[in-house]
Design a protein around this motif. Structure first.
Motif: not given
Length: 254
Positions: A52-68
């Motif tokens: 959970t911690a690694i996933i959260e960290e990566k998501w908070l760093e991610s940019s907008e996702i527009n395509k599947p």
């Protein structure tokens, strides 16, 4: 869009090996996660919390996702990384030997959801077509059902019901099942550990999600019912409701 994560130790276990959360990136897109840990000496806690911690960290760093395709690539990449780190810890630290965790996670954009999972934590969806489970358990009993060796009713009481065929962190390389589904205003998803799905039937889950109660109250009511029916396992869930409305001060939307 609104969401709620809740976890409960249950009535029997002396600690909670579940983890999860509802995380929002810079583009106000939701990522929901449920992880159900396993392993001796409370190592299940370590595995699920690491994931959970690694996933959260990566998501908070991610940019907008527009395509599947972007969502599917992101989920696969992150799960491979999480698996690598959990596996490395399990073989380098004696007290963590054999630990692992299920994971089910969903990226929610305004037009689609992309769901990835390993293990028997589930994702359900309710939309104009009704209520359905959109993940397939990576479990022994599910394979027996799929091959026609036992019925769904047999599976509910099978002595090896808790045997997983895949779990995050138990092999050096492991790949999740990933699928993308379109969704629109009024649709809802439920992610949960087996502490919930083993206690509440699909029809009951549907009835809870179709009530006019808030998702906060619905979440609490589901936890209460699972505990009333024994609460032998930890119980965790995330509900996300695709609800189009004006943004209130301090409230994230996507």
């Amino acid at each position: 869009m609104k969401g709620k994560f809740i976890t409960d130790q249950g009535r029997v276990r002396n600690h909670n090996e579940d983890a999860g959360g509802l995380f929002i990136n810079n583009a106000n897109q939701y990522l929901s996660v449920i992880a159900d840990g396993m392993g001796g000496h409370q190592a299940g806690d370590v595995a699920s919390q690491m994931a959970t911690a690694i996933i959260e960290e990566k998501w908070l760093e991610s940019s907008e996702i527009n395509k599947p395709e972007e969502a599917e690539t992101w989920l696969k990449t992150v799960i491979l990384q999480v698996n690598k780190e959990i596996y490395a810890k399990s073989i380098s630290q004696k007290e963590c030997k054999g630990m692992g965790t299920t994971v089910v996670m969903s990226i929610c954009t305004s037009d689609f959801i992309t769901v990835a999972h390993i293990g028997d934590s589930r994702c359900y969806m309710i939309n104009e077509d009704g209520f359905s489970q959109i993940t397939e358990d990576h479990s022994l009993v599910n394979e027996l059902v799929r091959s026609g060796q036992i019925t769904h009713e047999d599976a509910e009481h099978h002595p090896r019901k808790n045997v997983l065929l895949k779990a995050l962190g138990t092999e050096e390389i492991i790949y999740p099942d990933i699928r993308t589904i379109s969704w629109e205003a009024g649709n809802m998803i439920l992610l949960c550990s087996d502490g919930l799905s083993n206690k509440i039937s699909d029809l009951e889950l549907q009835s809870f999600l179709e009530t006019d109660e808030s998702i906060e109250d619905t979440s609490k009511n589901l936890i209460t019912l699972a505990n009333e029916r024994g609460g032998e396992d930890n119980i965790s869930l995330v509900i996300v409701h695709h609800e189009l409305h004006t943004k209130e001060e301090g409230e994230p939307t996507c």
